[in-house]
Design an enzyme around this catalytic site. Structure first.
Site, PDB file in Angstrom:
ATOM      1  N   TYR A  49       0.818  -1.117  -0.056  1.00 39.79           N
ATOM      2  CA  TYR A  49       0.162  -0.124   0.087  1.00 39.79           C
ATOM      3  C   TYR A  49       0.787   1.392   0.045  1.00 39.79           C
ATOM      4  O   TYR A  49       0.216   2.350   0.384  1.00 39.79           O
ATOM      5  CB  TYR A  49      -0.944  -0.173   1.167  1.00 39.79           C
ATOM      6  CG  TYR A  49      -2.215  -0.990   1.182  1.00 39.79           C
ATOM      7  CD1 TYR A  49      -2.206  -1.771   0.146  1.00 39.79           C
ATOM      8  CD2 TYR A  49      -3.312  -1.095   2.126  1.00 39.79           C
ATOM      9  CE1 TYR A  49      -3.253  -2.926  -0.157  1.00 39.79           C
ATOM     10  CE2 TYR A  49      -3.968  -2.061   1.931  1.00 39.79           C
ATOM     11  CZ  TYR A  49      -3.964  -2.903   0.821  1.00 39.79           C
ATOM     12  OH  TYR A  49      -5.205  -3.658   0.904  1.00 39.79           O
ATOM     13  N   LYS A  63       3.139 -15.120   3.814  1.00 37.14           N
ATOM     14  CA  LYS A  63       3.371 -15.959   2.803  1.00 37.14           C
ATOM     15  C   LYS A  63       4.911 -16.056   2.317  1.00 37.14           C
ATOM     16  O   LYS A  63       5.060 -16.144   1.338  1.00 37.14           O
ATOM     17  CB  LYS A  63       2.657 -15.091   1.597  1.00 37.14           C
ATOM     18  CG  LYS A  63       2.441 -16.126   0.374  1.00 37.14           C
ATOM     19  CD  LYS A  63       1.258 -17.146   0.452  1.00 37.14           C
ATOM     20  CE  LYS A  63       1.109 -18.127  -0.623  1.00 37.14           C
ATOM     21  NZ  LYS A  63       0.213 -19.063  -0.731  1.00 37.14           N
ATOM     22  N   ASP A 115      -2.987 -18.118   3.366  1.00 37.64           N
ATOM     23  CA  ASP A 115      -4.086 -18.899   2.943  1.00 37.64           C
ATOM     24  C   ASP A 115      -4.679 -19.656   3.788  1.00 37.64           C
ATOM     25  O   ASP A 115      -5.919 -19.853   3.853  1.00 37.64           O
ATOM     26  CB  ASP A 115      -4.018 -19.468   1.342  1.00 37.64           C
ATOM     27  CG  ASP A 115      -2.419 -19.987   1.070  1.00 37.64           C
ATOM     28  OD1 ASP A 115      -1.640 -19.631   2.050  1.00 37.64           O
ATOM     29  OD2 ASP A 115      -1.969 -20.272   0.135  1.00 37.64           O
ATOM     30  N   ASP A 142      -5.879  -6.105   5.826  1.00 39.85           N
ATOM     31  CA  ASP A 142      -6.917  -5.654   5.248  1.00 39.85           C
ATOM     32  C   ASP A 142      -8.029  -6.528   5.011  1.00 39.85           C
ATOM     33  O   ASP A 142      -9.050  -6.627   5.501  1.00 39.85           O
ATOM     34  CB  ASP A 142      -6.253  -4.754   4.048  1.00 39.85           C
ATOM     35  CG  ASP A 142      -7.600  -3.913   3.558  1.00 39.85           C
ATOM     36  OD1 ASP A 142      -8.688  -3.874   4.244  1.00 39.85           O
ATOM     37  OD2 ASP A 142      -7.307  -3.268   2.519  1.00 39.85           O
ATOM     38  N   ASP A 186     -11.564  -8.165   7.173  1.00 42.27           N
ATOM     39  CA  ASP A 186     -13.176  -7.902   6.866  1.00 42.27           C
ATOM     40  C   ASP A 186     -13.705  -9.419   6.792  1.00 42.27           C
ATOM     41  O   ASP A 186     -14.796  -9.647   7.191  1.00 42.27           O
ATOM     42  CB  ASP A 186     -12.977  -7.686   5.480  1.00 42.27           C
ATOM     43  CG  ASP A 186     -13.360  -6.020   4.892  1.00 42.27           C
ATOM     44  OD1 ASP A 186     -12.680  -5.413   5.667  1.00 42.27           O
ATOM     45  OD2 ASP A 186     -14.041  -5.633   4.262  1.00 42.27           O
TER      46      ASP A 186
HETATM   47 MG    MG Z   1     -10.590  -2.574   4.089  1.00 44.53          MG
END
Ligand code: MG
Ligand code: NAI
Length: 338
Positions: free
Chosen positions: A126, A172, A205, A229, A233
């Site tokens: 990001y 990962k 994963d 992120d 969720d």
């Molecule tokens: Mg988000």
């Protein structure tokens, strides 16, 4: 009486609706508690600000947030990357703290979830370093030892402070050996300084699946920016949805508290957004300001309103509006003895 200057960024969509709700609740809290009060400084940012002024993050907003004692941020729409990312990076808010906990009377996948995601907030994918041509795109993933160590330290300190048992480093490194490899190395070094906290590593994963199958085994999840992120969720989905998921962007001396959700264009303007994610973000702000009694009273009021179940928004199976939910929390606060 302690007076706090709070920068308030309502933003777009349901943002102004949940911001109005939380301001109402914090005003009720200060009336009831007597020991704290708030001056709100409203700041423009987001899609609306861009349409009006040409800039999603008008100059002066960052400085105003910097001068405030803390910031409440609701949500901005398509300009999110032009607003929240520069705020996080500009103020070096390197922690994104995202608790996921089941509250009473909330329709949820599992009853025993009480975990916290500690997401690195200034590096990873990001940083928006990269570029694109007509047929290609490149996003550079930046991981540093300093960035990884300080987020790991925050996670272990939090575990110790909150009496949590285990830190799970999610990565990962099997594929992204340069970036995640460095992240894992730094986490291991910090883990060695905290022998009292159990430490484990999990590939992202597999973690995504295990969060669904056995969420109760997770305690502190320590991870990089984009993985955090996505997983937050997912974790919100376990505890009643985005309407119940708060967060804090925390640095040294500055912090911005915001719900995990965005502008919810599908329900914006209808007055039915769940205000709890925003109100619980304000609870995190009070904790950060070390107003522990006020923070506890606010959470208690939320729990009582949820348990009573009379003013739940549609996402929680009720038929009340945003304002009714907030008014119930305010009424409960007014009855509290401090
Ligand atoms: Mg988000
Ligand atoms: P979203 O979080 O806005 O909505 C996802 C789903 O959750 C929708 O069905 C929505 O109705 C529901 N939802 C969200 N908050 C709710 C609440 N408080 N009460 C009840 N239901 C709620 O995510 P989406 O749709 O992917 O993004 C919409 C816009 O928000 C996009 O423009 C995106 O860029 C922006 N966004 C901004 C963020 C920020 O300001 N930090 C974070 C995430 C998205």
């Amino acid at each position: 009486m302690t007076r706090y200057s709070i920068a308030a960024i309502p933003g777009d969509g349901i943002g102004p609706e949940v911001m109005e709700a939380v301001v109402h609740v914090l005003e009720a809290l200060s009336d009831a508690q007597g020991g704290v009060c708030f001056d709100f400084v409203e700041l423009q940012a987001g899609d609306g600000a861009k349409a009006e002024t040409g800039m999603a993050l008008p100059p002066g907003t960052l400085g105003a947030v910097e001068r405030s004692d803390a910031c409440l941020f609701a949500a901005v729409g398509e300009t999110a990357k032009e607003v929240i990312l520069p705020l996080r990076q500009g103020l070096d808010l390197y922690v994104n703290l995202r608790p996921a906990k089941v509250y009473p009377n909330v329709p949820h996948a599992r009853g025993d979830v009480d975990l916290v995601i500690v997401r690195e907030n200034t590096e990873g994918l990001y940083t928006r370093i990269g570029g694109r041509g007509p047929d290609w795109g490149v996003s550079l993933r930046v991981i540093t030892r300093r960035g990884s160590e300080r987020i790991a330290r925050f996670a272990f300190d939090l575990a110790e402070r909150e009496g949590r048992r285990r830190v799970t480093c999610v990565h990962k490194a099997n594929v992204l050996d340069a970036t995640c490899g460095l992240f894992v190395e730094a986490c291991r070094d910090v883990a060695a300084e905290h022998p009292g906290i159990e430490y484990e590593e999990m590939i992202v994963d597999a973690c995504a699946m295990r969060l669904i199958l056995e969420p109760e085994r997770f305690d502190v999840v320590l991870t990089t920016n984009m993985f955090g992120d996505i997983l937050s969720d997912e974790a919100a989905g376990l505890i009643g949805g985005l309407g119940m998921a708060p967060s804090g962007n925390i640095g040294e001396g500055h912090a911005i508290f915001e719900p995990v959700h965005g502008t919810a264009p599908d329900i914006a303007g209808e007055g039915v957004a769940n205000p709890m994610a925003m109100i619980l973000s304000a609870r995190m702000m009070l904790e950060w300001l070390e107003e522990r009694e006020a923070a506890a009273a606010l959470e208690e009021a939320v729990v009582e309103v949820l348990r009573e179940g009379k003013t739940l928004t549609p996402d929680l199976g009720g038929s009340s509006g945003t304002g009714e939910g907030a008014a119930s929390v305010s009424r409960r606060l007014a009855q509290k003895e401090f």
